[in-house]
Design a protein around this motif. Structure first.
Motif, PDB file in Angstrom:
ATOM      1  N   VAL A   1      -2.285   7.125 -12.207  1.00 18.22           N
ATOM      2  CA  VAL A   1      -2.411   8.781 -12.124  1.00 18.22           C
ATOM      3  C   VAL A   1      -2.051   9.318  -9.980  1.00 18.22           C
ATOM      4  CG1 VAL A   1      -4.205  10.196 -10.760  1.00 18.22           C
ATOM      5  CG2 VAL A   1      -4.432   9.033 -12.750  1.00 18.22           C
ATOM      6  N   GLY A   2      -2.612   7.831  -9.335  1.00 14.18           N
ATOM      7  CA  GLY A   2      -1.014   8.150  -8.055  1.00 14.18           C
ATOM      8  C   GLY A   2      -2.274   6.469  -7.023  1.00 14.18           C
ATOM      9  N   VAL A   3      -1.792   6.305  -6.049  1.00 13.58           N
ATOM     10  CA  VAL A   3      -2.234   5.083  -5.127  1.00 13.58           C
ATOM     11  C   VAL A   3      -2.749   5.510  -3.888  1.00 13.58           C
ATOM     12  CG1 VAL A   3      -2.192   3.126  -4.150  1.00 13.58           C
ATOM     13  CG2 VAL A   3      -1.174   3.743  -6.512  1.00 13.58           C
ATOM     14  N   LYS A   4      -3.747   5.540  -3.008  1.00 14.93           N
ATOM     15  CA  LYS A   4      -4.203   5.814  -2.386  1.00 14.93           C
ATOM     16  C   LYS A   4      -4.438   4.734  -0.858  1.00 14.93           C
ATOM     17  CE  LYS A   4      -8.063   9.434  -0.251  1.00 14.93           C
ATOM     18  NZ  LYS A   4      -9.001   9.826  -0.233  1.00 14.93           N
ATOM     19  N   GLY A   5      -3.838   3.819   0.026  1.00 15.34           N
ATOM     20  CA  GLY A   5      -4.222   2.458   0.435  1.00 15.34           C
ATOM     21  C   GLY A   5      -3.517   1.910  -0.235  1.00 15.34           C
ATOM     22  N   ARG A   6      -4.498   1.505  -0.938  1.00 15.41           N
ATOM     23  CA  ARG A   6      -4.687   0.065  -1.145  1.00 15.41           C
ATOM     24  C   ARG A   6      -5.093   0.202  -3.580  1.00 15.41           C
ATOM     25  NH1 ARG A   6      -7.878  -5.115   1.338  1.00 15.41           N
ATOM     26  NH2 ARG A   6     -10.023  -5.046  -0.370  1.00 15.41           N
ATOM     27  N   ILE A   7      -5.446   1.362  -3.190  1.00 13.13           N
ATOM     28  CA  ILE A   7      -6.965   1.849  -4.616  1.00 13.13           C
ATOM     29  C   ILE A   7      -5.141   2.458  -5.453  1.00 13.13           C
ATOM     30  CG2 ILE A   7      -8.421   2.806  -5.338  1.00 13.13           C
ATOM     31  CD1 ILE A   7      -9.916   2.976  -2.305  1.00 13.13           C
ATOM     32  N   ALA A   8      -5.815   1.612  -6.643  1.00 14.09           N
ATOM     33  CA  ALA A   8      -5.563   2.581  -7.250  1.00 14.09           C
ATOM     34  C   ALA A   8      -5.667   3.271  -8.559  1.00 14.09           C
ATOM     35  CB  ALA A   8      -3.996   1.496  -8.300  1.00 14.09           C
TER      36      ALA A   8
ATOM     37  N   THR B   1       0.512  -1.025   0.031  1.00 14.09           N
ATOM     38  CA  THR B   1      -0.154   0.079  -0.040  1.00 14.09           C
ATOM     39  C   THR B   1       0.882   0.980   0.001  1.00 14.09           C
ATOM     40  OG1 THR B   1       0.094  -0.371   2.142  1.00 14.09           O
ATOM     41  CG2 THR B   1      -2.086  -1.158   1.155  1.00 14.09           C
ATOM     42  N   ALA B   2       0.302   2.840  -0.436  1.00 19.33           N
ATOM     43  CA  ALA B   2       0.945   3.908  -0.360  1.00 19.33           C
ATOM     44  C   ALA B   2       0.596   3.784   1.554  1.00 19.33           C
ATOM     45  CB  ALA B   2       0.636   4.657  -1.346  1.00 19.33           C
ATOM     46  N   SER B   3       2.053   3.637   1.973  1.00 17.40           N
ATOM     47  CA  SER B   3       2.101   3.700   3.155  1.00 17.40           C
ATOM     48  C   SER B   3       2.614   5.117   4.339  1.00 17.40           C
ATOM     49  CB  SER B   3       2.750   2.593   3.812  1.00 17.40           C
ATOM     50  OG  SER B   3       4.159   2.434   3.548  1.00 17.40           O
TER      51      SER B   3
ATOM     52  N   LEU C   1      -3.008   4.698   9.116  1.00 20.55           N
ATOM     53  CA  LEU C   1      -3.899   5.748   8.348  1.00 20.55           C
ATOM     54  C   LEU C   1      -3.679   5.780   7.141  1.00 20.55           C
ATOM     55  CD1 LEU C   1      -3.774   8.391  11.311  1.00 20.55           C
ATOM     56  CD2 LEU C   1      -6.111   7.497  10.652  1.00 20.55           C
ATOM     57  N   TYR C   2      -2.222   6.033   6.180  1.00 24.33           N
ATOM     58  CA  TYR C   2      -2.241   6.102   5.159  1.00 24.33           C
ATOM     59  C   TYR C   2      -2.600   4.667   4.231  1.00 24.33           C
ATOM     60  CZ  TYR C   2       0.148  10.799   4.904  1.00 24.33           C
ATOM     61  OH  TYR C   2       0.352  11.892   4.509  1.00 24.33           O
ATOM     62  N   GLU C   3      -2.195   3.599   4.971  1.00 26.35           N
ATOM     63  CA  GLU C   3      -2.855   2.192   4.410  1.00 26.35           C
ATOM     64  C   GLU C   3      -3.603   2.400   3.565  1.00 26.35           C
ATOM     65  OE1 GLU C   3       1.086  -0.061   6.259  1.00 26.35           O
ATOM     66  OE2 GLU C   3      -1.040  -0.474   7.788  1.00 26.35           O
ATOM     67  N   GLN C   4      -4.598   2.593   5.084  1.00 23.73           N
ATOM     68  CA  GLN C   4      -6.232   3.026   4.599  1.00 23.73           C
ATOM     69  C   GLN C   4      -6.492   3.522   3.992  1.00 23.73           C
ATOM     70  OE1 GLN C   4      -8.887   1.803   8.269  1.00 23.73           O
ATOM     71  NE2 GLN C   4      -7.091   2.702   9.062  1.00 23.73           N
TER      72      GLN C   4
ATOM     73  N   ALA D   1      -2.605   3.199  20.181  1.00 25.16           N
ATOM     74  CA  ALA D   1      -3.117   4.651  19.590  1.00 25.16           C
ATOM     75  C   ALA D   1      -4.580   3.593  19.519  1.00 25.16           C
ATOM     76  CB  ALA D   1      -2.669   4.632  18.704  1.00 25.16           C
ATOM     77  N   VAL D   2      -5.809   4.296  20.193  1.00 23.88           N
ATOM     78  CA  VAL D   2      -7.486   4.434  19.561  1.00 23.88           C
ATOM     79  C   VAL D   2      -7.129   5.410  18.253  1.00 23.88           C
ATOM     80  CG1 VAL D   2      -9.678   4.123  20.289  1.00 23.88           C
ATOM     81  CG2 VAL D   2      -7.944   3.285  21.513  1.00 23.88           C
ATOM     82  N   TYR D   3      -8.039   5.762  17.276  1.00 24.24           N
ATOM     83  CA  TYR D   3      -8.090   6.848  16.579  1.00 24.24           C
ATOM     84  C   TYR D   3      -9.249   6.473  15.371  1.00 24.24           C
ATOM     85  CZ  TYR D   3      -7.118   3.382  12.932  1.00 24.24           C
ATOM     86  OH  TYR D   3      -7.560   2.160  12.019  1.00 24.24           O
ATOM     87  N   LEU D   4      -9.295   7.912  15.470  1.00 17.22           N
ATOM     88  CA  LEU D   4     -11.066   7.971  13.774  1.00 17.22           C
ATOM     89  C   LEU D   4     -10.341   8.076  12.786  1.00 17.22           C
ATOM     90  CD1 LEU D   4     -13.417  10.286  16.140  1.00 17.22           C
ATOM     91  CD2 LEU D   4     -13.044   8.012  16.108  1.00 17.22           C
ATOM     92  N   ALA D   5     -10.738   7.708  11.871  1.00 14.69           N
ATOM     93  CA  ALA D   5     -10.378   8.077  10.374  1.00 14.69           C
ATOM     94  C   ALA D   5     -11.462   7.979   9.861  1.00 14.69           C
ATOM     95  CB  ALA D   5      -9.684   6.467   9.472  1.00 14.69           C
ATOM     96  N   GLY D   6     -11.194   9.308   8.833  1.00 13.85           N
ATOM     97  CA  GLY D   6     -12.689   9.736   8.100  1.00 13.85           C
ATOM     98  C   GLY D   6     -12.493   9.418   6.860  1.00 13.85           C
ATOM     99  N   PHE D   7     -12.682   8.941   5.534  1.00 11.31           N
ATOM    100  CA  PHE D   7     -12.967   9.387   4.056  1.00 11.31           C
ATOM    101  C   PHE D   7     -13.874   9.998   3.275  1.00 11.31           C
ATOM    102  CE2 PHE D   7     -11.814   5.388   6.673  1.00 11.31           C
ATOM    103  CZ  PHE D   7     -10.192   5.077   6.197  1.00 11.31           C
ATOM    104  N   ALA D   8     -14.504  10.744   2.448  1.00 10.29           N
ATOM    105  CA  ALA D   8     -15.119  11.792   2.139  1.00 10.29           C
ATOM    106  C   ALA D   8     -15.887  10.649   1.271  1.00 10.29           C
ATOM    107  CB  ALA D   8     -13.697  12.720   0.718  1.00 10.29           C
ATOM    108  N   PRO D   9     -17.145  11.216   1.215  1.00  7.38           N
ATOM    109  CA  PRO D   9     -17.195  12.856   2.036  1.00  7.38           C
ATOM    110  C   PRO D   9     -17.374  12.917   3.213  1.00  7.38           C
ATOM    111  CG  PRO D   9     -18.988  11.570   1.075  1.00  7.38           C
ATOM    112  CD  PRO D   9     -17.904  10.609   0.488  1.00  7.38           C
ATOM    113  N   ALA D  10     -17.897  11.590   3.685  1.00  3.48           N
ATOM    114  CA  ALA D  10     -18.612  11.725   5.279  1.00  3.48           C
ATOM    115  C   ALA D  10     -19.026  10.340   5.945  1.00  3.48           C
ATOM    116  CB  ALA D  10     -20.017  12.566   6.024  1.00  3.48           C
TER     117      ALA D  10
END
Length: 253
Positions: free
Chosen positions: A208-215, A8-10, A119-122, A94-103
């Motif tokens: 174009v780019g890689v976001k997590g495991r999505i190319a 992934t893009a990590s 977070l970058y992996e996801q 660590a316990v965290y919240l992650a947000g993905f567009a749009p909501a």
């Protein structure tokens, strides 16, 4: 040649990669923005196993992995009651919240030193660090409590649907108001797409780019979103795809 794994893009600036195997040898193909993939997908079967620097083939028809080579991370199912013979997650978590567009917002846990990497992996767009605790058991208990209100998993199709959108800052702000985060993060994946990418399983086009495991690949004038896991197990040849591909509406403007 077979696709036997992916990276992934990590981290900021990371490009992700495909792991390719030929006669037991492994090649790491970096998915750098602007570079071109020109592979045609063939048959798909179990991706076998990577042992150090070598690959062992498996011809079982189940993909991406057969029952023998499927690797399930047992900790992903933990809610604070250890599923192993003996608890071994004594590192700081660590316990965290992650947000993905749009909501779309989720709760998660990871070892503290891996927080940004996770977070970058996801492929998260926003994040909030909520708690730092001494071990994974406590972290999973806190996660399970928050998961009564928020999801603890976001599927790839949901992430793809938001690739061309911005985060709903008002919704993200309302969520943070319910907690008292230690810190927050905006994550930059290094590229933007102007229209909704078409979901496809291809390995042909300009990256174009890689976001997590999505190319995100551009083929013709259409952006395509490819889940790298969906490529694992495919035999590939160096030739552009000969499949008919659905075009986005933007391609006809």
């Amino acid at each position: 040649m077979q696709v036997v794994g992916y990276e992934t893009a990590s981290k900021p600036g990371a490009s992700g990669a495909l792991l390719l195997a030929t006669d037991g040898e492994i090649e790491c193909l970096e998915l750098d923005p602007g570079s071109t993939l020109d592979f045609r997908l063939g048959d798909r079967h179990c991706a076998g196993v990577i042992d150090g620097d070598e690959h062992r083939v498996c011809t079982a028809p189940t993909a991406p992995y057969c029952d023998v080579h499927d690797r399930t991370w047992i900790c992903a199912r933990c809610t604070g009651t250890c599923l192993k013979d003996e608890m071994d997650c004594y590192e700081e978590h660590a316990v965290y919240l992650a947000g993905f567009a749009p909501a779309t917002f989720k709760v998660g846990v990871t070892r503290s030193w891996r927080l940004e990497t996770r977070l970058y992996e996801q492929g998260a767009d926003r994040a909030a660090h909520l708690h730092t605790v001494s071990n994974g058991r406590i972290a999973r208990e806190l996660e399970a409590e928050i998961a009564e209100e928020l999801t603890d998993r976001v599927r790839v199709p949901t992430k793809v649907d938001g690739l061309h959108q911005d985060v709903d800052e008002a919704a993200w702000g309302r969520l943070l108001d319910q907690y008292d985060p230690i810190s927050t993060m905006d994550l930059d994946h290094g590229f933007d797409v102007e229209c909704q990418p078409v979901r496809e399983t291809i390995a042909s086009g300009t990256i174009v780019g890689v976001k997590g495991r999505i190319a995100v690949l551009e083929n013709g004038t259409t952006p395509y979103a490819v889940d790298l896991r969906d490529l694992v197990g495919y035999e590939i040849d160096r030739a552009e795809t000969d499949r008919y591909l659905q075009s986005s509406f933007a391609a006809f403007e």
